[in-house]
Structure formats: structure tokens, C-alpha cells
Design an enzyme around this catalytic site. Structure first.
Site, mmCIF file in Angstrom:
data_model
loop_
_atom_site.group_PDB
_atom_site.id
_atom_site.type_symbol
_atom_site.label_atom_id
_atom_site.label_comp_id
_atom_site.label_asym_id
_atom_site.label_seq_id
_atom_site.Cartn_x
_atom_site.Cartn_y
_atom_site.Cartn_z
ATOM 1 N N CYS A 298 42.979 45.604 36.161
ATOM 2 C CA CYS A 298 43.207 44.461 35.189
ATOM 3 C C CYS A 298 43.977 44.892 34.209
ATOM 4 C CB CYS A 298 41.757 43.749 35.150
ATOM 5 S SG CYS A 298 40.599 44.062 36.249
ATOM 6 N N ARG A 327 36.319 54.910 41.343
ATOM 7 C CA ARG A 327 35.005 54.699 40.910
ATOM 8 C C ARG A 327 33.834 55.751 41.351
ATOM 9 N NH1 ARG A 327 34.776 48.197 41.641
ATOM 10 N NH2 ARG A 327 36.862 47.802 40.862
ATOM 11 N N GLN A 345 42.676 48.264 46.369
ATOM 12 C CA GLN A 345 42.207 46.953 46.509
ATOM 13 C C GLN A 345 43.452 45.743 46.719
ATOM 14 O OE1 GLN A 345 40.358 46.883 42.288
ATOM 15 N NE2 GLN A 345 38.569 46.025 43.346
ATOM 16 N N ASP A 347 44.588 43.513 45.109
ATOM 17 C CA ASP A 347 44.228 42.689 43.695
ATOM 18 C C ASP A 347 45.439 41.676 43.426
ATOM 19 O OD1 ASP A 347 42.717 42.419 41.675
ATOM 20 O OD2 ASP A 347 42.842 44.621 41.031
ATOM 21 N N HIS A 349 46.213 39.207 39.703
ATOM 22 C CA HIS A 349 45.470 38.347 38.376
ATOM 23 C C HIS A 349 46.363 37.244 38.221
ATOM 24 C CE1 HIS A 349 43.693 42.400 38.091
ATOM 25 N NE2 HIS A 349 42.755 41.758 37.735
ATOM 26 N N LYS A 433 31.304 34.168 38.432
ATOM 27 C CA LYS A 433 31.799 34.960 39.634
ATOM 28 C C LYS A 433 31.564 34.688 40.848
ATOM 29 C CE LYS A 433 29.609 39.139 40.421
ATOM 30 N NZ LYS A 433 29.424 39.836 41.948
ATOM 31 N N HIS A 479 40.598 36.692 38.363
ATOM 32 C CA HIS A 479 40.705 38.021 38.955
ATOM 33 C C HIS A 479 40.711 37.514 40.591
ATOM 34 C CE1 HIS A 479 39.928 40.482 35.475
ATOM 35 N NE2 HIS A 479 39.256 39.164 35.106
HETATM 36 ZN ZN ZN Z 1 40.834 42.210 37.631
#
Ligand code: ZN
Ligand code: ZN
Length: 627
Positions: A298, A327, A345, A347, A349, A433, A479
């Protein structure tokens, strides 16, 4: 886990744990009992026995359980003052129960649930524990808060399945008890289905199939939890990214690429530091400045957004990246591809105005549904995590913003028509979430994708747009990661397909099998024709290999079937002469001789539609089958 079980099933499983303990007491009078809570599929009980149980002993215990079940023994409740209860358990040499009672007396029920993982062990509230409830079943007396079924005849259908070591109160310096696991369901059908599922899960274990199909490997010299993607696994990733790119472009996303390390200031700004430090790896220095491996994409994407000014007409801006993150996971928690230390990921945004947020969230949900349809995922739901709404103002600065974001998400979920559940008490502070929970064909539930509506990033990163009024306004950030990480999603897909990936996804889509060495040239030609055919794939062409080993034809075919390769193309004199191939599918179907153009047309059809004409079924006994 246990809290999501229906109350009657919960009581039945819990009672069944008593039944097992009563049976064990009959067979091993010297047994000392720890705790025995219900689980998602049954129950377990931690027991101290003079000698280790063998799997055969479980049958003996099961027989005794059936005997006691027939007797329909009642679960009788009685209350004792706590000091009397301690005396009673001491008299019966139940040292662990004595310990639990003392713990209850001195520190309350919460401490027991926390230390033992069993919230059924004792009754009452934190405060004012002066009496405790006991339940008697035949000769067995247990300290317990209930609830139970009326008698042992109502304990459902059960099966004892496993024994494992378990440290008392999770303390590795303390005594080790034997944990006996049982399954327990209201009906025989449900029990048998669960046993089938467990057997399938074993056959379809992604670690086993991942090794057999050469998808990934761990190297002790690289490190635990850091998977090496082998060529065939990388082909899977290429196809997933190819799919994601197309679906995302269609929905207006733009791809970006950002670095995997970052100066520490960025994470202080994003508040990952210090709050998320435990999940991050230690920093390192470059020219006197501290850098971190990134745990999330992010903050980098926010920097991309900030690279230029945005007017209200530019929004939404949707930035996507298959982003590698790192992580921390304890070495004991690492498992195959599902728990790793580095992962990539799916991912993105989405930066939008408040009035766009609902539609954007809805679009993200529809994208999930398109993927699920494609992968034949029929069983899924959304899980909305909510904070304790009464206490919202205690841990959020601007509760009204939180509630506005929640309203958007709820509306989008309802409008989507997809099933959802709301779960209280575990939301993130920066916004609501939604997790998508999906089930594989054998019913294993996976949490793959997390989506969030974030109203805080606009403050921490000054993310704004210029409105019609010429002034700066805050943006909302969504996200999203529908395909989760490659690591977890591929683990899911391996189990879901039992390694029989559909043609579009299969790491090797066709194996050409020359009957003799003199057919190798023609085999090579077939491979090249297939690769050069106009078929859109994530690897530039159809993935075809030639088996030039010295094995006999039958063996080569068998090997390709074991590698779960969808098409096996056998070539000999006749095929070379007539420019054909003899087509076999991995499930054993013999399609006979086909002109090369026809094979290409068939494969093209399957790849473009991402749907196999014939669903793969492996007929070999004991093998995992695709449904
Ligand atoms: Zn994010
Ligand atoms: Zn009980």
C-alpha cells in the site's frame, strides 16, 4: 472456531468428549484428565495415561463408548463450593482438575480458557467464583459448565481418529498429555462425509502434489518459508497473472511495479511502524539509512498516486501490482505454501471519491465472482468484520467516518446479492474489512482475499484530489486482492483440482510422445506448430514438451498421465506420413488420430474459454479424482 458451531451440535460434541472420557476411565482407571473442548468437526480430550496409546487402542475406546452410549447414562449436574470441589478432585487423584480449580479460584475463568484453549471447563464469571458445577456420567465425574445433551444416547455419531502429544497448559516444560481427537456429527452421513473429506485432503495435500508435479521446492540453503518456484509452478503463476491482467485492464486498472525495500520513514508514516513491527523483518542499512523489506504494498502505491495531481475527473485511479512482500512467521508456524515468509500478492489499490466508493466496491465483488465462476468455486461467502460498535469511539478517532465507510460496504454487499456474514469484534481501525471465504470441491475453507475500505490513508499520506470547486478533497482507498497471494491460491488450486489443472492453467499442456527415435524430428515439429499457433497464453504460446527419453511408448504415456498433462500426442510412422497425431487425454480417453490443426483448434477452444471440453477424471484406484 468453536463459536461458529451451532449450539446443539456444540453441546453434542462436548457431551461426546465426556462419553470418551467415561470410556477411558472404564478402561484405564488411573487416567488423569486435562481439558476436552469441542472443535469444528468433533472434540478432543487431553489425558494423562501411564503408557502411550496406539491407534489400535482407539478402537477399544470406541467400543466402550458405544457400550456406554447404549446405556443412555444421564448427564447429572451438581454444584459444590469451590474448596469442596478441590477436595473432591484431590481425593480422586485428578491433579489437573485440582490445578484448574485453583486457577479458577485465584484468577477466574478467562485465565483458564486462555491457558488451556477450553472455554467449557468451568462455569461462571470472572468475579465471585465460589461454587462450581460438576457433571456425572456413569462412573465419570467432570468439572464442567455444560451444556450437555440429556443422556449418552444423544451423543451423535462419532469416530476417534488421532492421538497427538499436548503440553499441559501449553507449557513445554510441564507434563505432556495425550490428546485424543474424535469426530462427532448428528448423522452418520455427515460423519462419513467428513471422513471422506479428510481422506481427500490427504490425497490432495498441496505439499505432496506440489512435490510430485514439480511446482515448488524449499531449499535449506535459501531458508524455511521461502519457496522456490520451479518452472512448472512458474507457468501456473504466469497464467494467473495473465488472467488477472486482462480482468483488471477490463475494469480500468493500471499496472505498476514498485520496489520490495523501502526507507523506514515510509513505514512510520503509514503507521506500520511501530504498530506492525513484530510482523516485519529487522531493518538494514544502506549508506547510513535504514531500510525495511516491505510487508505490504500500500505505501508504495500511495507514492505512485502522489506522483501527479488528480482532478475529480481522473478518479477512480486503480493501481495494480502482483507485489512481493515479506512478513515474519515463526518457524513452527510455517507450512507448505499456505504459511510462508515471502509471498506475492494479487494486490491493487483503488483511489476514489466518496460518491464512487460503493460502486467501486461492488465492482471488486463482481470481479471475485467472475474468478470463482471460472475456477468452479461454487461455495463462498463474504465475511464482514465489525468492531464492537458500542465502543467504537474508544479506539477510533472519528467514529462517524468509520460508520460512513461501513454503510457503503453494507450497501454494496446487499446489492451484490452474494451471501455474507457479519462478525463482531475484529475489525481494523482504519476501516471495515471484508474477507472472501471460499471452499474447495472437497469442502476445505480458505480465506484467500481481504478487501478494505480505508478512509485513514488520505490523512496519513495526504491523498487528495482537486474537486469541481478547485479545492482539495480526501480520497477513499479500497485495498483488494481477489486472488490472494500466488502461494496460498496455488495451494488452494492444487487441492481443488487434485493437480488436474484445466488445460488453460496446466503447467505443461501437451506432451508429444514419439514412438521411436526416428520420430523425434516430427515430434519436435508438432511441438513448434503448437507453440506458434495463435493461442493466447501467459507464456507466449501453448506449453508443449517432447518426451525424448528411452522409455517405451506405453511408459511415456503413463508418465505423462502421472504428471497430469491434459494432452498426450503420440506420433509414429503413420502420423508423420499423414501429418496427424494420436490424441490421448490424461483421463485415459482415446480420441484417435487427429490432424494437427484440429488438435490446435480443440486446445485453443479450451484455453480461450478457460474451460475444458471434457472434465478430467483419473480412473486409477486410490488416486485423487477431480469432481
Ligand atoms: Zn493495501
Ligand atoms: Zn461438560
Amino acid at each position: 472456531m468453536a463459536s461458529e458451531i451451532a449450539p446443539d451440535v456444540y453441546a453434542m460434541r462436548h457431551s461426546c468428549a465426556h462419553l470418551m472420557a467415561a470410556a477411558i476411565r472404564e478402561l484405564y482407571p488411573e487416567a488423569k484428565f486435562g481439558v476436552g473442548p469441542p472443535t469444528a468437526t468433533g472434540f478432543y480430550y487431553d489425558i494423562d495415561l501411564p503408557e502411550p496409546l496406539k491407534l489400535d487402542d482407539l478402537q477399544k475406546i470406541e467400543q466402550m463408548m458405544r457400550k456406554l452410549r447404549k446405556k443412555k447414562l444421564r448427564f447429572d449436574r451438581r454444584e459444590l463450593p469451590i474448596e469442596d470441589a478441590i477436595g473432591f478432585m484431590r481425593e480422586h487423584h485428578q491433579d489437573y482438575k485440582v490445578e484448574l480449580l485453583q486457577l479458577l479460584r485465584d484468577r477466574g475463568t478467562t485465565a483458564i480458557a486462555k491457558e488451556t484453549g477450553d472455554d467449557t471447563a468451568v462455569d461462571g464469571d470472572q468475579s465471585g467464583v465460589d461454587s462450581v458445577s460438576f457433571y456425572t456420567t456413569g462412573n465419570f465425574v467432570d468439572l464442567c459448565r455444560g451444556p450437555h445433551v440429556e443422556n449418552t444416547g444423544q451423543c451423535g455419531e462419532f469416530k476417534l481418529i488421532n492421538i497427538a502429544g499436548a503440553y499441559w497448559r501449553g507449557n513445554s516444560d510441564g507434563p505432556q498429555l495425550q490428546r485424543i481427537y474424535g469426530l462427532c456429527f448428528p448423522t452418520k452421513e455427515e460423519l462419513e462425509h467428513c471422513m471422506w473429506q479428510m481422506e481427500q485432503a490427504k490425497l490432495r495435500d498441496h505439499r505432496k502434489i506440489g512435490r510430485e508435479l514439480k511446482i515448488y521446492r524449499f531449499s535449506p540453503e535459501v531458508g524455511a518459508g521461502l519457496p522456490l518456484w520451479l518452472p512448472r509452478g512458474t507457468a501456473l503463476r504466469d497464467e494467473l497473472e495473465f488472467l488477472a491482467q486482462k480482468e483488471e485492464r477490463r475494469d480500468g486498472y493500471l499496472r505498476v511495479v514498485t520496489p520490495q525495500i523501502t526507507k523506514e520513514e515510509l513505514y512510520y508514516r503509514s503507521r506500520h511502524l511501530p504498530y506492525y513491527a513484530e510482523d516485519m523483518y529487522k531493518p538494514f542499512e544502506i549508506d547510513g539509512e535504514r531500510f525495511y523489506l516491505r510487508p505490504m504494498n500500500c505505501p508504495h502505491h500511495h507514492q505512485v498516486y502522489l506522483a501527479e495531481k488528480h482532478s475529480y475527473r481522473d478518479l477512480p485511479v486503480r493501481l495494480s501490482e502482483y507485489g512481493q512482500v515479506y512478513r515474519y512467521e515463526a518457524s513452527g508456524a510455517l507450512s507448505g505454501l499456505t504459511r510462508v515468509r515471502g509471498f506475492c500478492q494479487n494486490d491493487a489499490h483503488i483511489y476514489c471519491r466518496y460518491d464512487q466508493a460503493k460502486d467501486e466496491f461492488l465492482k471488486v465483488m463482481r470481479l471475485h465472482a467472475r474468478y470463482y465462476d471460472l475456477f468452479g468455486i461454487k461455495d463462498y461467502y463474504m465475511r464482514l468484520s465489525l468492531p464492537d460498535l458500542d465502543k467504537l469511539d474508544k479506539y477510533v478517532d472519528e467514529p462517524e467516518k468509520w460508520l460512513a465507510a461501513l454503510k457503503i460496504i453494507r450497501e454494496a454487499m446487499i446489492e451484490s446479492g452474494y451471501p455474507f456474514r457479519e462478525v463482531e469484534g475484529e475489525a481494523a481501525f482504519y476501516g471495515p474489512k471484508v474477507d472472501f471465504m471460499i471452499k474447495s470441491v472437497i469442502g476445505t475453507e480458505y480465506a484467500i482475499s481481504t478487501n478494505q475500505l480505508d478512509f485513514l490513508a488520505t490523512q496519513t499520506f495526504d491523498l487528495t484530489y482537486i474537486g469541481e470547486d478547485g479545492k482539495e478533497h480526501p480520497v477513499y482507498v479500497i485495498h483488494r486482492a481477489p486472488l490472494g497471494s500466488h502461494e496460498r491460491f496455488v495451494a488452494f488450486l492444487i487441492e481443488h483440482y487434485a493437480g488436474n489443472f484445466p488445460t488453460w492453467l496446466a503447467p505443461v499442456q501437451a506432451m508429444v510422445v514419439p514412438i521411436a527415435d526416428r520420430h523425434n524430428d516430427y515430434a519436435e515439429e508438432v511441438r513448434n506448430l503448437l507453440f506458434d499457433a495463435d493461442v493466447p497464453t501467459g507464456t507466449g504460446g501453448l506449453r508443449v514438451e517432447v518426451d525424448t527419453s528411452t522409455e517405451r511408448m506405453q511408459k511415456k504415456i503413463r508418465n505423462a498421465q502421472l504428471e497430469k498433462i491434459p494432452y498426450i500426442l503420440v506420433v509414429g510412422d503413420k502420423e508423420a506420413e499423414t501429418r496427424t497425431v494420436a490424441v490421448r487425454l490424461r483421463n485415459g480417453t482415446d480420441l484417435g488420430a487427429m490432424p494437427i490443426a484440429e488438435v490446435i483448434a480443440r486446445m485453443r477452444d479450451e484455453v480461450v474459454n478457460r474451460r475444458d471440453i471434457e472434465l478430467p477424471v483419473i480412473e486409477t484406484a486410490g488416486d485423487a479424482t477431480a469432481h
